[in-house]
Each structure stands twice: as structure tokens, then as C-alpha cells.
Design a protein around this motif. Structure first.
Motif, mmCIF file in Angstrom:
data_model
loop_
_atom_site.group_PDB
_atom_site.id
_atom_site.type_symbol
_atom_site.label_atom_id
_atom_site.label_comp_id
_atom_site.label_asym_id
_atom_site.label_seq_id
_atom_site.Cartn_x
_atom_site.Cartn_y
_atom_site.Cartn_z
ATOM 1 N N ASP A 107 0.835 -1.205 0.000
ATOM 2 C CA ASP A 107 0.000 0.000 0.000
ATOM 3 C C ASP A 107 0.867 1.252 0.000
ATOM 4 O OD1 ASP A 107 -2.399 -1.430 0.077
ATOM 5 O OD2 ASP A 107 -2.208 -1.703 2.239
ATOM 6 N N ILE A 108 1.965 1.210 0.752
ATOM 7 C CA ILE A 108 2.859 2.360 0.812
ATOM 8 C C ILE A 108 3.464 2.631 -0.555
ATOM 9 C CG2 ILE A 108 5.056 3.192 1.758
ATOM 10 C CD1 ILE A 108 4.369 1.730 4.335
ATOM 11 N N ALA A 109 3.868 1.576 -1.226
ATOM 12 C CA ALA A 109 4.493 1.733 -2.535
ATOM 13 C C ALA A 109 3.518 2.292 -3.553
ATOM 14 C CB ALA A 109 5.036 0.391 -3.002
ATOM 15 N N ASP A 110 2.230 1.913 -3.409
ATOM 16 C CA ASP A 110 1.219 2.337 -4.375
ATOM 17 C C ASP A 110 0.561 3.654 -4.010
ATOM 18 O OD1 ASP A 110 1.719 0.038 -5.754
ATOM 19 O OD2 ASP A 110 0.085 -1.101 -4.827
ATOM 20 N N ALA A 111 0.912 4.243 -2.853
ATOM 21 C CA ALA A 111 0.263 5.485 -2.424
ATOM 22 C C ALA A 111 0.501 6.585 -3.453
ATOM 23 C CB ALA A 111 0.809 5.921 -1.067
ATOM 24 N N PRO A 112 -0.565 7.295 -3.871
ATOM 25 C CA PRO A 112 -0.419 8.319 -4.911
ATOM 26 C C PRO A 112 0.334 9.548 -4.422
ATOM 27 C CG PRO A 112 -2.628 8.375 -3.997
ATOM 28 C CD PRO A 112 -1.940 7.177 -3.390
ATOM 29 N N VAL A 113 1.113 10.139 -5.324
ATOM 30 C CA VAL A 113 1.834 11.366 -5.009
ATOM 31 C C VAL A 113 0.841 12.495 -4.751
ATOM 32 C CG1 VAL A 113 3.522 13.034 -5.885
ATOM 33 C CG2 VAL A 113 3.782 10.618 -6.410
ATOM 34 N N ALA A 114 -0.402 12.344 -5.246
ATOM 35 C CA ALA A 114 -1.439 13.373 -5.071
ATOM 36 C C ALA A 114 -1.747 13.629 -3.608
ATOM 37 C CB ALA A 114 -2.711 12.954 -5.797
ATOM 38 N N GLU A 115 -1.320 12.731 -2.705
ATOM 39 C CA GLU A 115 -1.540 12.934 -1.273
ATOM 40 C C GLU A 115 -0.957 14.273 -0.827
ATOM 41 O OE1 GLU A 115 -3.216 11.501 0.897
ATOM 42 O OE2 GLU A 115 -3.598 9.454 0.255
ATOM 43 N N ARG A 116 0.178 14.643 -1.466
ATOM 44 C CA ARG A 116 0.833 15.892 -1.071
ATOM 45 C C ARG A 116 -0.046 17.088 -1.404
ATOM 46 N NH1 ARG A 116 4.991 14.118 -2.094
ATOM 47 N NH2 ARG A 116 5.536 13.627 0.047
ATOM 48 N N ASP A 117 -0.726 17.032 -2.554
ATOM 49 C CA ASP A 117 -1.637 18.111 -2.926
ATOM 50 C C ASP A 117 -2.826 18.152 -1.973
ATOM 51 O OD1 ASP A 117 -0.054 18.819 -5.089
ATOM 52 O OD2 ASP A 117 -1.088 17.458 -6.456
ATOM 53 N N LEU A 118 -3.311 16.988 -1.587
ATOM 54 C CA LEU A 118 -4.427 16.913 -0.644
ATOM 55 C C LEU A 118 -4.023 17.499 0.702
ATOM 56 C CD1 LEU A 118 -5.836 13.324 -1.376
ATOM 57 C CD2 LEU A 118 -6.818 15.518 -2.072
ATOM 58 N N LEU A 119 -2.788 17.257 1.103
ATOM 59 C CA LEU A 119 -2.303 17.786 2.377
ATOM 60 C C LEU A 119 -2.265 19.316 2.340
ATOM 61 C CD1 LEU A 119 -1.110 16.974 5.171
ATOM 62 C CD2 LEU A 119 1.148 17.216 4.134
ATOM 63 N N ALA A 120 -1.778 19.861 1.231
ATOM 64 C CA ALA A 120 -1.704 21.319 1.097
ATOM 65 C C ALA A 120 -3.100 21.936 1.108
ATOM 66 C CB ALA A 120 -0.968 21.690 -0.192
ATOM 67 N N GLU A 121 -4.041 21.291 0.424
ATOM 68 C CA GLU A 121 -5.410 21.798 0.379
ATOM 69 C C GLU A 121 -6.055 21.747 1.762
ATOM 70 O OE1 GLU A 121 -7.479 19.529 -2.545
ATOM 71 O OE2 GLU A 121 -6.219 20.224 -4.211
ATOM 72 N N ALA A 122 -5.841 20.633 2.470
ATOM 73 C CA ALA A 122 -6.416 20.492 3.812
ATOM 74 C C ALA A 122 -5.817 21.501 4.775
ATOM 75 C CB ALA A 122 -6.188 19.063 4.323
ATOM 76 N N ALA A 123 -4.513 21.746 4.655
ATOM 77 C CA ALA A 123 -3.853 22.724 5.530
ATOM 78 C C ALA A 123 -4.355 24.131 5.242
ATOM 79 C CB ALA A 123 -2.344 22.651 5.328
ATOM 80 N N GLU A 124 -4.603 24.430 3.983
ATOM 81 C CA GLU A 124 -5.087 25.765 3.614
ATOM 82 C C GLU A 124 -6.463 26.031 4.227
ATOM 83 O OE1 GLU A 124 -5.892 28.492 -0.398
ATOM 84 O OE2 GLU A 124 -5.300 26.391 -0.575
ATOM 85 N N LYS A 125 -7.314 25.005 4.299
ATOM 86 C CA LYS A 125 -8.644 25.174 4.883
ATOM 87 C C LYS A 125 -8.560 25.448 6.383
ATOM 88 C CE LYS A 125 -11.063 22.392 1.431
ATOM 89 N NZ LYS A 125 -11.807 21.143 1.139
ATOM 90 N N VAL A 126 -7.500 24.960 7.011
ATOM 91 C CA VAL A 126 -7.292 25.251 8.431
ATOM 92 C C VAL A 126 -6.752 26.671 8.605
ATOM 93 C CG1 VAL A 126 -5.949 24.640 10.484
ATOM 94 C CG2 VAL A 126 -6.948 22.842 9.068
ATOM 95 N N GLU A 127 -5.869 27.079 7.710
ATOM 96 C CA GLU A 127 -5.208 28.376 7.816
ATOM 97 C C GLU A 127 -6.164 29.552 7.581
ATOM 98 O OE1 GLU A 127 -1.940 29.074 8.372
ATOM 99 O OE2 GLU A 127 -0.855 27.202 8.034
ATOM 100 N N VAL A 128 -7.115 29.401 6.642
ATOM 101 C CA VAL A 128 -7.984 30.517 6.267
ATOM 102 C C VAL A 128 -8.812 30.976 7.471
ATOM 103 C CG1 VAL A 128 -9.941 29.074 5.536
ATOM 104 C CG2 VAL A 128 -9.607 31.328 4.503
ATOM 105 N N ALA A 129 -9.023 32.292 7.565
ATOM 106 C CA ALA A 129 -9.737 32.849 8.722
ATOM 107 C C ALA A 129 -10.683 33.953 8.290
ATOM 108 C CB ALA A 129 -8.745 33.376 9.751
ATOM 109 N N GLN A 130 -11.581 34.321 9.202
ATOM 110 C CA GLN A 130 -12.543 35.405 8.937
ATOM 111 C C GLN A 130 -11.988 36.759 9.347
ATOM 112 O OE1 GLN A 130 -13.312 32.639 10.826
ATOM 113 N NE2 GLN A 130 -15.292 31.800 10.198
ATOM 114 N N TRP A 131 -10.683 36.835 9.580
ATOM 115 C CA TRP A 131 -10.052 38.079 10.019
ATOM 116 C C TRP A 131 -8.673 38.194 9.365
ATOM 117 C CZ3 TRP A 131 -11.577 34.220 13.546
ATOM 118 C CH2 TRP A 131 -10.591 33.281 13.845
ATOM 119 N N PRO A 132 -8.104 39.397 9.340
ATOM 120 C CA PRO A 132 -6.756 39.575 8.772
ATOM 121 C C PRO A 132 -5.737 38.779 9.577
ATOM 122 C CG PRO A 132 -7.852 41.696 9.081
ATOM 123 C CD PRO A 132 -8.688 40.680 9.793
#
Length: 225
Positions: free
Chosen positions: A44-69
Motif C-alpha cells: 500500500d505504501i508503494a502504491d500510495a499516490p503522489v497526489a496525497e501531497r496536494d491533498l495535504l496542502a489543500e487540507a492545511a489551507e482550509k485550516v489556515e484561512v480565517a474570517q479576520w486579517p
């Protein structure tokens, strides 16, 4: 008794004190369940898609965004001189968020915003744990999670600070609900810290494995001789 209020575009028709607490409690239960993780096997590790890195960046961005400056760090010399310039402080950010809340549903809106952030953090935890099992882990992966943790601490402080301001202004903001929000953020920050540790352990394991592998060219020369 916490009187029912309208959420409007938030999608919730009305809520009382128990419903508000239930919203936060539900988030805590989801986060508690997030720690259950099934490790991948070697294939499973060998077959894990490189796209995981993009998913990680997207998920982190949703945490970072805020309703204030975004608050900016103040250099030590600026603290000493008192000249902080036009930098946005955490207090400025809290004031901005407080001003953005309007109507009779300010506290329930805050609870909804905080719960959305907890869900985003839980999603990041899942992606981070999955990334730790991918074919390759980088320092950037760890940095994304660590940055998100810092943002969560900032979000927690602002949500709690504004909640207390609303209570001081006479808004129905039960202490128990505020405590639930604090506990939920502490819980998810702890889970994300463990996810960051898992990424760091995986990176260290990969480096150790690389250093431990013999140099094939040297090995072949020794064999030929």
C-alpha cells in the motif's frame, strides 16, 4: 435559559443552549474518532499516490484561512520601542471578527465558525496520517502541519476571546460552551501534533534506510576483485 436564535445562511433553523453544546460536542466526538487509523502494508505504501501531497496542502489551507486579517509577529525591538507600525495584532484580528458578527445570533455564529474550523482540522489530521504512509515524505509536509497547528492556536485564542467579549456585552454565551470549544481545540491540536510526529518519524526512517544501504558500485568492485 439560552433563547433560540436563527442561523439563517448557516443552515441551522434554530438552536437553544443544549443544541449549541451538542454542536461542539459532536465535533469533539468526531475528533476523538479521528485517532483510529489503520496502518498501510508495504504494498500500500508503494502504491500510495503522489497526489496525497496536494491533498495535504489543500487540507492545511482550509485550516489556515480565517474570517479576520492574519496577525503579524511583532519584532522584539518594536515591543521595546512601542512602535509596531501598521502590523495587524491578534487583538486587531479579534476586533475585526467581533465587528463582523451582527444581529441576534452572534454567539451561535461563532460556535458554528469554530466547529467548521475543528472539522477542517480533523480532515487535515486524516490526510496527514495518510501522507505519513505515502511513498515519500518531505520536510514541507511537516511544515504544512506545523503551520496549521500554529494557526489553530491563533484561531482558538480569537474565538475564545471574542466569545468572552460577547458574554461581557450581555450575549447569552454559556461558560460550559466556551469550555467545550477550548477543549475541542486542545484535542485536535494534540492529534495534529501526533500526526506531525508521525510524518517526522517516517522522514527519519527513510533517511536512515537510505544511509544504511550499501553503495552498489563499491560493493561490485570489491566483489570483482
Amino acid at each position: 435559559m439560552y433563547s433560540p436564535v436563527q442561523f439563517g445562511s448557516k443552515g441551522l433553523v434554530s438552536m437553544g443552549q443544549q443544541t449549541v453544546r451538542g454542536l461542539v460536542a459532536a465535533a469533539i466526538l468526531v475528533l476523538a474518532g479521528g485517532c483510529a487509523f489503520k496502518p498501510m502494508g508495504g504494498a500500500d505504501i508503494a502504491d500510495a499516490p503522489v497526489a496525497e501531497r496536494d491533498l495535504l496542502a489543500e487540507a492545511a489551507e482550509k485550516v489556515e484561512v480565517a474570517q479576520w486579517p492574519k496577525p503579524e509577529p511583532v519584532p522584539m525591538m518594536a515591543w521595546i520601542t512601542g512602535n509596531r507600525g501598521d502590523r495587524v495584532t491578534k487583538s486587531d484580528a479579534a476586533d475585526f471578527y467581533l465587528a463582523s458578527l451582527s444581529g441576534d445570533d452572534r454567539f451561535p455564529t461563532l460556535v458554528s465558525d469554530a466547529t467548521d474550523k475543528l472539522r477542517a482540522a480533523h480532515a487535515l489530521e486524516e490526510v496527514a496520517l495518510s501522507t505519513a504512509q505515502a511513498s515519500r515524505v518531505s520536510m514541507n509536509d511537516i511544515a504544512l502541519v506545523e503551520s496549521a497547528i500554529q494557526s489553530l492556536r491563533e484561531h482558538r485564542d480569537i474565538y475564545l476571546g471574542v466569545a468572552k467579549q460577547l458574554r461581557n456585552e450581555g450575549e447569552p454565551a454559556p461558560d460550559a460552551v466556551i469550555a467545550d470549544i477550548r477543549a475541542a481545540f486542545a484535542d485536535v491540536i494534540s492529534h495534529l501534533s501526533k500526526a506531525a510526529d508521525a510524518l517526522a518519524d517516517r522522514l527519519e526512517h527513510d533517511r536512515s534506510s537510505t544511509y544504511a544501504q550499501p553503495n552498489k558500485s563499491i560493493s561490485n568492485k570489491l566483489t570483482d576483485s
